[in-house]
Design a protein around this motif. Structure first.
Motif, PDB file in Angstrom:
ATOM      1  N   CYS A  75      -4.031   5.147   9.071  1.00 38.14           N
ATOM      2  CA  CYS A  75      -3.176   4.268   8.255  1.00 38.14           C
ATOM      3  C   CYS A  75      -1.707   4.650   8.366  1.00 38.14           C
ATOM      4  O   CYS A  75      -0.833   3.777   8.446  1.00 38.14           O
ATOM      5  N   VAL A  76      -1.420   5.948   8.364  1.00 45.01           N
ATOM      6  CA  VAL A  76      -0.028   6.393   8.472  1.00 45.01           C
ATOM      7  C   VAL A  76       0.570   5.937   9.802  1.00 45.01           C
ATOM      8  O   VAL A  76       1.663   5.357   9.842  1.00 45.01           O
ATOM      9  N   VAL A  77      -0.134   6.181  10.885  1.00 49.80           N
ATOM     10  CA  VAL A  77       0.368   5.783  12.209  1.00 49.80           C
ATOM     11  C   VAL A  77       0.520   4.267  12.289  1.00 49.80           C
ATOM     12  O   VAL A  77       1.550   3.748  12.751  1.00 49.80           O
ATOM     13  N   ALA A  78      -0.483   3.534  11.821  1.00 48.79           N
ATOM     14  CA  ALA A  78      -0.432   2.071  11.880  1.00 48.79           C
ATOM     15  C   ALA A  78       0.679   1.513  10.997  1.00 48.79           C
ATOM     16  O   ALA A  78       1.365   0.551  11.388  1.00 48.79           O
ATOM     17  N   SER A  79       0.892   2.108   9.840  1.00 46.57           N
ATOM     18  CA  SER A  79       1.929   1.634   8.930  1.00 46.57           C
ATOM     19  C   SER A  79       3.321   1.850   9.513  1.00 46.57           C
ATOM     20  O   SER A  79       4.181   0.959   9.460  1.00 46.57           O
ATOM     21  N   ILE A  80       3.538   3.031  10.083  1.00 45.96           N
ATOM     22  CA  ILE A  80       4.838   3.306  10.710  1.00 45.96           C
ATOM     23  C   ILE A  80       5.067   2.374  11.902  1.00 45.96           C
ATOM     24  O   ILE A  80       6.149   1.798  12.051  1.00 45.96           O
ATOM     25  N   ALA A  81       4.053   2.212  12.729  1.00 48.25           N
ATOM     26  CA  ALA A  81       4.184   1.336  13.902  1.00 48.25           C
ATOM     27  C   ALA A  81       4.489  -0.095  13.471  1.00 48.25           C
ATOM     28  O   ALA A  81       5.349  -0.762  14.068  1.00 48.25           O
ATOM     29  N   ALA A  82       3.821  -0.565  12.436  1.00 49.21           N
ATOM     30  CA  ALA A  82       4.051  -1.935  11.959  1.00 49.21           C
ATOM     31  C   ALA A  82       5.471  -2.101  11.427  1.00 49.21           C
ATOM     32  O   ALA A  82       6.129  -3.104  11.717  1.00 49.21           O
ATOM     33  N   ALA A  83       5.945  -1.122  10.665  1.00 50.71           N
ATOM     34  CA  ALA A  83       7.305  -1.208  10.121  1.00 50.71           C
ATOM     35  C   ALA A  83       8.338  -1.224  11.247  1.00 50.71           C
ATOM     36  O   ALA A  83       9.295  -1.996  11.212  1.00 50.71           O
ATOM     37  N   ARG A  84       8.128  -0.405  12.258  1.00 50.12           N
ATOM     38  CA  ARG A  84       9.072  -0.352  13.389  1.00 50.12           C
ATOM     39  C   ARG A  84       9.097  -1.652  14.174  1.00 50.12           C
ATOM     40  O   ARG A  84      10.121  -2.011  14.753  1.00 50.12           O
ATOM     41  N   LYS A  85       7.962  -2.356  14.190  1.00 51.48           N
ATOM     42  CA  LYS A  85       7.903  -3.647  14.890  1.00 51.48           C
ATOM     43  C   LYS A  85       8.343  -4.792  13.999  1.00 51.48           C
ATOM     44  O   LYS A  85       8.350  -5.945  14.425  1.00 51.48           O
ATOM     45  N   GLY A  86       8.670  -4.497  12.745  1.00 52.95           N
ATOM     46  CA  GLY A  86       9.098  -5.533  11.821  1.00 52.95           C
ATOM     47  C   GLY A  86       7.961  -6.286  11.162  1.00 52.95           C
ATOM     48  O   GLY A  86       8.191  -7.286  10.496  1.00 52.95           O
ATOM     49  N   ASN A  87       6.738  -5.827  11.336  1.00 50.82           N
ATOM     50  CA  ASN A  87       5.585  -6.475  10.713  1.00 50.82           C
ATOM     51  C   ASN A  87       5.373  -5.840   9.339  1.00 50.82           C
ATOM     52  O   ASN A  87       4.504  -4.986   9.144  1.00 50.82           O
ATOM     53  N   ILE A  88       6.167  -6.285   8.392  1.00 50.40           N
ATOM     54  CA  ILE A  88       6.175  -5.685   7.059  1.00 50.40           C
ATOM     55  C   ILE A  88       4.872  -5.960   6.320  1.00 50.40           C
ATOM     56  O   ILE A  88       4.393  -5.115   5.556  1.00 50.40           O
ATOM     57  N   ARG A  89       4.275  -7.097   6.557  1.00 52.42           N
ATOM     58  CA  ARG A  89       2.994  -7.403   5.914  1.00 52.42           C
ATOM     59  C   ARG A  89       1.930  -6.364   6.300  1.00 52.42           C
ATOM     60  O   ARG A  89       1.214  -5.844   5.447  1.00 52.42           O
ATOM     61  N   ARG A  90       1.846  -6.046   7.593  1.00 53.19           N
ATOM     62  CA  ARG A  90       0.874  -5.047   8.058  1.00 53.19           C
ATOM     63  C   ARG A  90       1.267  -3.650   7.560  1.00 53.19           C
ATOM     64  O   ARG A  90       0.418  -2.861   7.172  1.00 53.19           O
ATOM     65  N   HIS A  91       2.559  -3.345   7.578  1.00 53.04           N
ATOM     66  CA  HIS A  91       3.058  -2.063   7.072  1.00 53.04           C
ATOM     67  C   HIS A  91       2.609  -1.856   5.625  1.00 53.04           C
ATOM     68  O   HIS A  91       2.070  -0.811   5.272  1.00 53.04           O
ATOM     69  N   LYS A  92       2.826  -2.876   4.808  1.00 53.37           N
ATOM     70  CA  LYS A  92       2.445  -2.785   3.398  1.00 53.37           C
ATOM     71  C   LYS A  92       0.935  -2.622   3.238  1.00 53.37           C
ATOM     72  O   LYS A  92       0.473  -1.843   2.404  1.00 53.37           O
ATOM     73  N   ALA A  93       0.171  -3.335   4.036  1.00 55.74           N
ATOM     74  CA  ALA A  93      -1.294  -3.276   3.920  1.00 55.74           C
ATOM     75  C   ALA A  93      -1.819  -1.876   4.247  1.00 55.74           C
ATOM     76  O   ALA A  93      -2.644  -1.324   3.494  1.00 55.74           O
ATOM     77  N   TYR A  94      -1.344  -1.297   5.340  1.00 54.22           N
ATOM     78  CA  TYR A  94      -1.819   0.042   5.705  1.00 54.22           C
ATOM     79  C   TYR A  94      -1.309   1.102   4.736  1.00 54.22           C
ATOM     80  O   TYR A  94      -2.043   2.029   4.375  1.00 54.22           O
ATOM     81  N   ALA A  95      -0.068   0.996   4.307  1.00 60.65           N
ATOM     82  CA  ALA A  95       0.480   1.972   3.367  1.00 60.65           C
ATOM     83  C   ALA A  95      -0.259   1.886   2.027  1.00 60.65           C
ATOM     84  O   ALA A  95      -0.631   2.910   1.443  1.00 60.65           O
ATOM     85  N   ALA A  96      -0.491   0.677   1.550  1.00 57.63           N
ATOM     86  CA  ALA A  96      -1.216   0.516   0.287  1.00 57.63           C
ATOM     87  C   ALA A  96      -2.656   1.011   0.416  1.00 57.63           C
ATOM     88  O   ALA A  96      -3.183   1.661  -0.495  1.00 57.63           O
ATOM     89  N   GLY A  97      -3.289   0.737   1.548  1.00 60.37           N
ATOM     90  CA  GLY A  97      -4.653   1.218   1.763  1.00 60.37           C
ATOM     91  C   GLY A  97      -4.735   2.730   1.724  1.00 60.37           C
ATOM     92  O   GLY A  97      -5.629   3.303   1.099  1.00 60.37           O
ATOM     93  N   ALA A  98      -3.780   3.392   2.359  1.00 56.66           N
ATOM     94  CA  ALA A  98      -3.748   4.856   2.339  1.00 56.66           C
ATOM     95  C   ALA A  98      -3.484   5.358   0.925  1.00 56.66           C
ATOM     96  O   ALA A  98      -4.110   6.317   0.465  1.00 56.66           O
ATOM     97  N   PHE A  99      -2.556   4.710   0.222  1.00 58.06           N
ATOM     98  CA  PHE A  99      -2.236   5.138  -1.143  1.00 58.06           C
ATOM     99  C   PHE A  99      -3.457   5.018  -2.061  1.00 58.06           C
ATOM    100  O   PHE A  99      -3.776   5.949  -2.802  1.00 58.06           O
ATOM    101  N   PHE A 100      -4.140   3.882  -1.999  1.00 56.42           N
ATOM    102  CA  PHE A 100      -5.292   3.714  -2.889  1.00 56.42           C
ATOM    103  C   PHE A 100      -6.442   4.634  -2.496  1.00 56.42           C
ATOM    104  O   PHE A 100      -7.249   5.026  -3.344  1.00 56.42           O
ATOM    105  N   GLY A 101      -6.495   5.035  -1.234  1.00 65.17           N
ATOM    106  CA  GLY A 101      -7.458   6.063  -0.830  1.00 65.17           C
ATOM    107  C   GLY A 101      -7.161   7.393  -1.491  1.00 65.17           C
ATOM    108  O   GLY A 101      -8.062   8.099  -1.951  1.00 65.17           O
ATOM    109  N   VAL A 102      -5.873   7.741  -1.573  1.00 66.27           N
ATOM    110  CA  VAL A 102      -5.474   8.984  -2.245  1.00 66.27           C
ATOM    111  C   VAL A 102      -5.790   8.899  -3.734  1.00 66.27           C
ATOM    112  O   VAL A 102      -6.251   9.867  -4.337  1.00 66.27           O
ATOM    113  N   VAL A 103      -5.550   7.738  -4.324  1.00 65.32           N
ATOM    114  CA  VAL A 103      -5.876   7.564  -5.742  1.00 65.32           C
ATOM    115  C   VAL A 103      -7.379   7.758  -5.953  1.00 65.32           C
ATOM    116  O   VAL A 103      -7.800   8.456  -6.878  1.00 65.32           O
ATOM    117  N   GLY A 104      -8.184   7.175  -5.083  1.00 61.24           N
ATOM    118  CA  GLY A 104      -9.637   7.349  -5.190  1.00 61.24           C
ATOM    119  C   GLY A 104     -10.055   8.794  -5.026  1.00 61.24           C
ATOM    120  O   GLY A 104     -10.911   9.296  -5.768  1.00 61.24           O
TER     121      GLY A 104
END
Length: 124
Positions: A75-104
């Motif tokens: 998720c970290v790698v995918a989120s960074i890659a998405a943000a660098r490509k300007g795909n903010i929707r994908r960036h947010k999805a992977y970052a949120a997925g990783a965050f909620f995994g940490v919460v769990g």
């Protein structure tokens, strides 16, 4: 025990920074700075987890929770890659997925027999 403290310190930061990222304004210099610190903390949490074994020995001391660590790194790698490509929707999805995994995972630390449970509620 050092790996435990490294893991916990990074996890606490990941929870605090992740919460601020979800609630704060996006795209600002502060969002980027906190986001990088959050990404680094997430990598530290995931990597340090591989030194924490034995809770449920499924495979060489590792348990299903270690799959979450692998997913977090993805998720970290995918989120960074998405943000660098300007795909903010994908960036947010992977970052949120990783965050909620940490919460769990944090919620899971409250299970009896876990170190955090013992610190908060005392040994059972």
């Amino acid at each position: 025990m050092t790996a435990t403290y490294i893991h916990l310190s990074a996890a606490v930061w990941a929870l605090l920074a992740g919460t601020s990222q979800l609630l704060g304004q996006k795209g600002t210099p502060l969002h980027r700075a906190v986001g990088w610190s959050w990404m680094i903390a997430m990598v530290v949490v995931a990597v340090s987890s591989f030194w924490l074994t034995g809770l449920m020995d499924v495979l060489w001391g590792y348990s299903p929770i270690h799959l979450l660590s692998i997913w977090t790194l993805i998720c970290v790698v995918a989120s960074i890659a998405a943000a660098r490509k300007g795909n903010i929707r994908r960036h947010k999805a992977y970052a949120a997925g990783a965050f909620f995994g940490v919460v769990g995972a944090a919620i899971g630390t409250l299970m009896p027999g876990r170190l955090i449970h013992e610190w908060i509620f005392g040994a059972v």
